[in-house]
Motif scaffolding. Structure first.
Motif, mmCIF file in Angstrom:
data_model
loop_
_atom_site.group_PDB
_atom_site.id
_atom_site.type_symbol
_atom_site.label_atom_id
_atom_site.label_comp_id
_atom_site.label_asym_id
_atom_site.label_seq_id
_atom_site.Cartn_x
_atom_site.Cartn_y
_atom_site.Cartn_z
ATOM 1 N N PRO A 32 37.125 31.468 45.745
ATOM 2 C CA PRO A 32 37.240 32.889 45.394
ATOM 3 C C PRO A 32 37.633 33.789 46.564
ATOM 4 C CG PRO A 32 34.929 32.277 45.616
ATOM 5 C CD PRO A 32 35.712 31.014 45.846
ATOM 6 N N GLY A 33 37.511 33.331 47.820
ATOM 7 C CA GLY A 33 37.899 34.155 48.961
ATOM 8 C C GLY A 33 36.866 35.213 49.314
ATOM 9 N N ASN A 34 37.221 36.074 50.296
ATOM 10 C CA ASN A 34 36.328 37.142 50.734
ATOM 11 C C ASN A 34 37.169 38.322 51.226
ATOM 12 O OD1 ASN A 34 37.113 36.579 53.470
ATOM 13 N ND2 ASN A 34 35.524 35.025 53.644
ATOM 14 N N SER A 35 36.520 39.302 51.871
ATOM 15 C CA SER A 35 37.250 40.506 52.314
ATOM 16 C C SER A 35 38.282 40.181 53.392
ATOM 17 C CB SER A 35 36.266 41.555 52.828
ATOM 18 O OG SER A 35 35.337 40.977 53.731
ATOM 19 N N GLY A 36 38.051 39.114 54.158
ATOM 20 C CA GLY A 36 39.013 38.725 55.198
ATOM 21 C C GLY A 36 40.257 38.091 54.601
ATOM 22 N N THR A 37 40.051 37.185 53.645
ATOM 23 C CA THR A 37 41.209 36.521 53.023
ATOM 24 C C THR A 37 41.988 37.501 52.144
ATOM 25 O OG1 THR A 37 39.852 35.718 51.176
ATOM 26 C CG2 THR A 37 40.098 34.242 53.051
ATOM 27 N N ALA A 38 41.304 38.523 51.607
ATOM 28 C CA ALA A 38 41.962 39.508 50.734
ATOM 29 C C ALA A 38 43.097 40.225 51.463
ATOM 30 C CB ALA A 38 40.942 40.532 50.238
ATOM 31 N N LYS A 47 35.265 29.814 40.453
ATOM 32 C CA LYS A 47 34.280 28.966 41.143
ATOM 33 C C LYS A 47 34.977 27.719 41.676
ATOM 34 C CE LYS A 47 29.655 29.605 39.308
ATOM 35 N NZ LYS A 47 29.094 29.712 37.971
ATOM 36 N N VAL A 48 34.522 27.248 42.858
ATOM 37 C CA VAL A 48 35.177 26.084 43.476
ATOM 38 C C VAL A 48 34.940 24.791 42.692
ATOM 39 C CG1 VAL A 48 35.176 27.033 45.809
ATOM 40 C CG2 VAL A 48 33.208 25.690 45.045
ATOM 41 N N THR A 49 33.971 24.799 41.769
ATOM 42 C CA THR A 49 33.708 23.583 40.982
ATOM 43 C C THR A 49 34.197 23.721 39.539
ATOM 44 O OG1 THR A 49 31.485 24.455 40.641
ATOM 45 C CG2 THR A 49 31.732 22.794 42.350
#
Length: 423
Positions: A32-38, A47-49
């Motif tokens: 899902p990523g985060n504020s840095g990857t955005a 979800k990663v699974t």
């Protein structure tokens, strides 16, 4: 190429930061990523699974490569899921198949692998609820401290090191009978304690060939002086000053080579990173554990030191041509310090605004438990951000990390002030 990274931590932001530097990467997704990857890629809230949702995303966006950050999807068999699907089988997946991912998925499996291939490690026995009494008896044969490890995945928190025999027995019962770590502690490995200094070795393998990345040392405990509860990691340093040329040679000969050949002998299919947790006992390396992905926060100091195009390396892993790549390393030291939410690794609050990011100089902030909300960066996890710096020495790098941390603020922000103290 169109590439997808799975995960949401500092490790995944570091992967993204490195991958977007490659001319081979045309479009990057992070799920899902985060504020840095955005800021540098397109985040997708999956979800990663959730393999079906990942499949849909890959097909709709004609994704060529999937880089798996965390262990859960690997242990659950995402690589096999791709290989067994007609529409997905030609997509490159960076990460081992399910059988090999058991090296992290089961502590018992890993110990059996180590013993089978004569790789130096601590003596051990494993127990379940039906053999609790035998577990008590085994503890009585050991000298303190006592090491108890939940067999399954426990988010980096399933290892207890205890000095008191009665406390060790009580915790063993709590793990096996009261499910302290859920199903992860249905089985518990008890090990002899190894006294020494820890470090991490990172290996890339395409299933035939291998390359060794720079060493790193991370700091697991929450408190200065390495005290208090275990965390996912409070900071890291690379290279490790005590890992001399001759010691690194021992690691390669006694640990790395037999690990890679052991995977082949056992028919375990492995394309990706092998993280080998080591302890230096006297002048000898012994294996504490395997992880089947990059470590976090070690990724934040290891990958910035790799000068190569990361996508080229991943292509070589997928094509089993890793022997054609020469890994180039930045000679400078790199350090990172993790900012965490107050209360972590126990309960903590989320949604705290992070300020001061625009004032940072000469460091790389890797976002972890942070997301964008109403155009603001706010906390969303326990480990919030890793502040990475370079220096000619690790002391110089760590000074830069700490000088910049003073410019940052969020409510109840906490960090260790002694990363690198024991070197």
């Amino acid at each position: 190429m169109t590439i997808l990274i799975l995960g949401s931590g500092g490790r995944e932001h570091t992967f993204a930061w490195k991958i977007v530097q490659s001319p081979l990467c045309q479009k990057l997704f992070v799920a899902p990523g985060n504020s840095g990857t955005a800021k540098i890629a397109e985040n997708i809230d999956i979800k990663v699974t959730d393999f079906q949702a990942i499949k849909k995303l890959v097909l709709e966006n004609q994704i060529d490569m999937v880089v798996v950050g965390p262990e859960d999807p690997l242990v659950e068999g995402i690589h096999d899921f791709f290989l067994e699907d007609e529409e997905l089988k030609n997509v490159a997946v960076i990460g081992p198949q399910k059988d090999a991912a058991q090296l992290e998925g089961s502590k018992e499996f890993a110990k059996e692998f180590l013993f089978r291939h004569n790789i130096p490690t601590a003596a051990y026995q494993s127990f379940d609820a039906t053999t609790l009494e035998a577990g008590y008896q085994f503890l009585e044969t050991l000298k303190p401290p006592y090491v108890l490890k939940a067999d399954g995945l426990a988010a980096g928190k399933g290892v207890l090191i205890l000095n008191d025999l009665n406390e060790a027995k009580a915790e063993l019962k709590s793990m096996l009978v009261d499910a302290k770590f859920g199903t992860a502690s249905n089985k518990v490995v008890i090990e002899e304690f190894l006294d020494g200094i820890e470090l991490s070795c990172f290996v890339l393998t395409d299933g035939k060939n291998y390359k060794i990345l720079p060493t790193a040392k991370d700091y697991k405990r929450i408190g200065d002086g390495d005290i208090g509860l275990n965390t996912g990691g409070m900071g890291a340093v690379s290279p490790v000053p005590f890992a001399t040329e001759s010691f690194l040679k021992k690691i390669e000969e006694r640990v790395v080579k037999p690990t890679v050949s052991g995977l082949q002998k056992d028919g375990l299919h492995y394309k990706g990173f092998i993280f080998i947790g080591l302890i230096k006992v006297g002048d000898d390396p012994k294996v504490i554990e395997y992880n089947v992905r990059m470590g976090d926060p070690e990724t934040e100091v290891v990958l910035p030191r790799v000068k190569n195009d990361l996508v080229e390396i991943f292509q070589a892993i997928a094509n089993q041509t890793l022997d054609n790549i020469e890994i180039e390393i930045d000679e400078r030291a790199a350090t990172t310090v993790m900012l965490v939410s107050g209360g972590y690794p126990e309960s903590y609050e989320k949604g705290k605004e992070i300020t001061g990011l625009q004032d940072l100089k000469d460091v790389i902030p890797f976002h972890a438990g942070a997301i964008l909300k109403d155009a603001k960066v706010v906390t969303s996890g326990g480990r919030v951000m890793a502040i990475t710096a370079f220096g000619d020495t690790y002391q110089e790098a760590i000074k830069k990390s700490y000088q910049n941390i003073e410019k940052l603020h969020f409510d109840k922000m906490y960090y260790r002030k002694d990363i690198g103290f024991d070197l």
